[in-house]
Design a protein around this motif. Structure first.
Motif, PDB file in Angstrom:
ATOM      1  N   THR A 158      56.396 -11.172  31.636  1.00  0.00           N
ATOM      2  CA  THR A 158      55.330 -11.912  31.085  1.00  0.00           C
ATOM      3  C   THR A 158      55.667 -11.708  29.988  1.00  0.00           C
ATOM      4  O   THR A 158      55.954 -10.614  29.203  1.00  0.00           O
ATOM      5  N   ARG A 216      55.614 -17.116  32.263  1.00  0.00           N
ATOM      6  CA  ARG A 216      56.130 -16.022  33.086  1.00  0.00           C
ATOM      7  C   ARG A 216      57.301 -16.190  33.635  1.00  0.00           C
ATOM      8  O   ARG A 216      57.822 -17.438  33.491  1.00  0.00           O
ATOM      9  N   THR A 275      58.696 -10.012  37.704  1.00  0.00           N
ATOM     10  CA  THR A 275      58.530 -10.512  36.802  1.00  0.00           C
ATOM     11  C   THR A 275      58.157 -10.475  35.541  1.00  0.00           C
ATOM     12  O   THR A 275      57.382  -9.346  35.698  1.00  0.00           O
ATOM     13  N   ALA A 279      59.973 -15.195  36.916  1.00  0.00           N
ATOM     14  CA  ALA A 279      60.885 -14.343  38.113  1.00  0.00           C
ATOM     15  C   ALA A 279      62.133 -14.312  38.648  1.00  0.00           C
ATOM     16  O   ALA A 279      62.939 -15.229  38.547  1.00  0.00           O
TER      17      ALA A 279
END
Length: 157
Positions: A25, A35, A23, A37
């Motif tokens: 950030t 965030r 992920t 992903a």
């Protein structure tokens, strides 16, 4: 005379297991912690469809408070018969702040401790056998896994 409404019923369509890579950030923004992903693959299986999740798309996450995650995932399914389906999923995940923090760190949290519900929109080619997806509302339940997410998708009747 009192009228009692009939609630809709649900039919199971498929389970989608989405694999994500590390992920990214963004930080604590005006909308809360942000965030992203990246979606790297996965599978779809069920009575309505079977196939794989393509290495395309991402899960865009907002954490406006310590106990709430608002998720927007967009990705593509490629079914065993060659047809492709776009998934645009909006979800709410809420839990005790300590449990959410553990999930954000990649730890397993008992799914019974987490409220994770979603509204996936499924789009398919209008001339193909999955055109019915374009005219159907879906609901889902989710579970955060060590390397991704599992979504059980249901058609609303």
């Amino acid at each position: 005379m009192e009228i009692t409404p009939t609630p809709p019923s649900l039919d199971f369509v498929a389970t989608i297991e989405v694999a994500v890579s590390e992920t990214i950030t963004i930080g604590n923004t005006a909308q809360g912690v942000r965030r992203v992903a990246p979606i790297r693959g996965g599978s779809v299986s069920g009575p309505q469809m079977r196939g794989r999740v393509l290495d395309a798309g991402a899960d865009f996450q907002r954490y406006p408070s310590a106990d709430l995650a608002l998720l927007e995932a967009n990705y593509v399914l490629e079914l065993d018969d060659g047809h492709r389906i776009l998934v645009e999923n909006r979800a709410v995940r809420t839990a005790d702040p300590a449990d959410l923090e553990r999930m954000m760190s990649g730890e397993h949290v008992d799914p019974s401790r987490v409220y994770f519900r979603c509204v996936p929109a499924l789009s398919a080619d209008e001339s193909g056998p999955y055109a019915w997806l374009n005219r159907t509302l879906f609901l889902g339940t989710g579970e955060r896994l060590a390397q991704g997410v599992r979504i059980d998708v249901f058609r609303v009747r």
